[in-house]
Motif scaffolding. Structure first.
Motif, PDB file in Angstrom:
ATOM      1  N   MET A   1      80.316  16.864 -21.082  1.00  0.00           N
ATOM      2  CA  MET A   1      79.965  15.443 -21.076  1.00  0.00           C
ATOM      3  C   MET A   1      78.514  15.237 -20.654  1.00  0.00           C
ATOM      4  O   MET A   1      77.814  14.404 -21.223  1.00  0.00           O
ATOM      5  CB  MET A   1      80.912  14.642 -20.177  1.00  0.00           C
ATOM      6  N   VAL A   2      78.041  15.991 -19.677  1.00  0.00           N
ATOM      7  CA  VAL A   2      76.637  15.881 -19.269  1.00  0.00           C
ATOM      8  C   VAL A   2      75.730  16.333 -20.406  1.00  0.00           C
ATOM      9  O   VAL A   2      74.734  15.677 -20.732  1.00  0.00           O
ATOM     10  CB  VAL A   2      76.367  16.682 -17.979  1.00  0.00           C
ATOM     11  N   GLU A   3      76.098  17.434 -21.049  1.00  0.00           N
ATOM     12  CA  GLU A   3      75.323  17.946 -22.193  1.00  0.00           C
ATOM     13  C   GLU A   3      75.264  16.901 -23.306  1.00  0.00           C
ATOM     14  O   GLU A   3      74.207  16.629 -23.871  1.00  0.00           O
ATOM     15  CB  GLU A   3      76.006  19.230 -22.678  1.00  0.00           C
ATOM     16  N   LEU A   4      76.402  16.298 -23.622  1.00  0.00           N
ATOM     17  CA  LEU A   4      76.466  15.296 -24.681  1.00  0.00           C
ATOM     18  C   LEU A   4      75.714  14.026 -24.299  1.00  0.00           C
ATOM     19  O   LEU A   4      75.002  13.456 -25.131  1.00  0.00           O
ATOM     20  CB  LEU A   4      77.934  14.975 -24.985  1.00  0.00           C
ATOM     21  N   ALA A   5      75.843  13.596 -23.045  1.00  0.00           N
ATOM     22  CA  ALA A   5      75.133  12.393 -22.594  1.00  0.00           C
ATOM     23  C   ALA A   5      73.628  12.573 -22.736  1.00  0.00           C
ATOM     24  O   ALA A   5      72.928  11.644 -23.139  1.00  0.00           O
ATOM     25  CB  ALA A   5      75.499  12.072 -21.145  1.00  0.00           C
ATOM     26  N   ARG A   6      73.139  13.770 -22.418  1.00  0.00           N
ATOM     27  CA  ARG A   6      71.691  14.030 -22.517  1.00  0.00           C
ATOM     28  C   ARG A   6      71.169  13.856 -23.940  1.00  0.00           C
ATOM     29  O   ARG A   6      69.979  13.626 -24.141  1.00  0.00           O
ATOM     30  CB  ARG A   6      71.379  15.444 -22.030  1.00  0.00           C
ATOM     31  N   GLU A   7      72.040  13.966 -24.921  1.00  0.00           N
ATOM     32  CA  GLU A   7      71.652  13.806 -26.329  1.00  0.00           C
ATOM     33  C   GLU A   7      71.635  12.343 -26.771  1.00  0.00           C
ATOM     34  O   GLU A   7      71.166  12.040 -27.864  1.00  0.00           O
ATOM     35  CB  GLU A   7      72.621  14.584 -27.232  1.00  0.00           C
ATOM     36  N   GLN A   8      72.142  11.441 -25.930  1.00  0.00           N
ATOM     37  CA  GLN A   8      72.288  10.046 -26.328  1.00  0.00           C
ATOM     38  C   GLN A   8      70.996   9.263 -26.128  1.00  0.00           C
ATOM     39  O   GLN A   8      70.344   9.397 -25.091  1.00  0.00           O
ATOM     40  CB  GLN A   8      73.412   9.378 -25.529  1.00  0.00           C
TER      41      GLN A   8
ATOM     42  N   TRP B   1      77.488   4.947 -25.467  1.00  0.00           N
ATOM     43  CA  TRP B   1      78.077   6.110 -24.793  1.00  0.00           C
ATOM     44  C   TRP B   1      79.574   5.885 -24.558  1.00  0.00           C
ATOM     45  O   TRP B   1      80.385   6.767 -24.801  1.00  0.00           O
ATOM     46  CB  TRP B   1      77.345   6.372 -23.482  1.00  0.00           C
ATOM     47  N   LYS B   2      79.931   4.710 -24.100  1.00  0.00           N
ATOM     48  CA  LYS B   2      81.341   4.407 -23.844  1.00  0.00           C
ATOM     49  C   LYS B   2      82.181   4.600 -25.100  1.00  0.00           C
ATOM     50  O   LYS B   2      83.310   5.079 -25.034  1.00  0.00           O
ATOM     51  CB  LYS B   2      81.485   2.969 -23.339  1.00  0.00           C
ATOM     52  N   HIS B   3      81.625   4.237 -26.245  1.00  0.00           N
ATOM     53  CA  HIS B   3      82.377   4.293 -27.498  1.00  0.00           C
ATOM     54  C   HIS B   3      82.168   5.585 -28.287  1.00  0.00           C
ATOM     55  O   HIS B   3      82.736   5.731 -29.369  1.00  0.00           O
ATOM     56  CB  HIS B   3      82.044   3.075 -28.358  1.00  0.00           C
TER      57      HIS B   3
ATOM     58  N   GLU C   1      83.784  11.569 -28.760  1.00  0.00           N
ATOM     59  CA  GLU C   1      84.102  12.694 -27.886  1.00  0.00           C
ATOM     60  C   GLU C   1      84.230  12.237 -26.428  1.00  0.00           C
ATOM     61  O   GLU C   1      85.127  12.680 -25.699  1.00  0.00           O
ATOM     62  CB  GLU C   1      83.038  13.793 -28.022  1.00  0.00           C
ATOM     63  N   HIS C   2      83.362  11.334 -26.009  1.00  0.00           N
ATOM     64  CA  HIS C   2      83.451  10.795 -24.653  1.00  0.00           C
ATOM     65  C   HIS C   2      84.750  10.008 -24.471  1.00  0.00           C
ATOM     66  O   HIS C   2      85.421  10.125 -23.437  1.00  0.00           O
ATOM     67  CB  HIS C   2      82.231   9.915 -24.363  1.00  0.00           C
TER      68      HIS C   2
END
Length: 107
Positions: free
Chosen positions: A33-40, A71-73, A76-77
């Motif tokens: 999730m941290v890895e994916l958030a960094r891409e947002q 991010w909320k939507h 994967e999150h």
């Protein structure tokens, strides 16, 4: 994180949780999730801590409310959030705040 942040205003999402017993894939999912958030777009950073009693606080920082909602939507999150509710957390609470002022001290 404790790194360089933009001048306010920006947004903070405060996620407070109490873990259930055992890992059950939690550590791997949290890292993803941290890895994916960094891409947002609009993601500014994250700070996280968890006590021995299972209480955790994660604060993520965002440039806008639109970035937070995206991010909320994110599919994967969303899936991981549902798994958290069914498997990893006995309780959780999310707060969204606008950061108006920020101060720091460094030695």
């Amino acid at each position: 994180m404790m790194g360089q942040m933009p001048e306010p205003p920006y947004y903070a999402v405060i996620f407070t949780s109490r873990r259930t017993e055992g890992d059950q894939g939690y550590a791997e999912a949290a890292e993803r999730m941290v890895e994916l958030a960094r891409e947002q777009p609009g993601f500014l950073g994250v700070e996280s801590a968890r006590g021995e009693d299972g209480l955790g606080i994660t604060v993520s920082y965002w440039a806008s409310e639109a970035a937070i909602l995206a991010w909320k939507h994110h599919p994967e999150h969303s899936a991981i959030r549902e798994r958290g509710r069914s498997t990893w957390y006995s309780a959780c609470h999310t707060r969204v705040c606008r950061v108006e002022r920020a101060y720091e001290f460094k030695q």
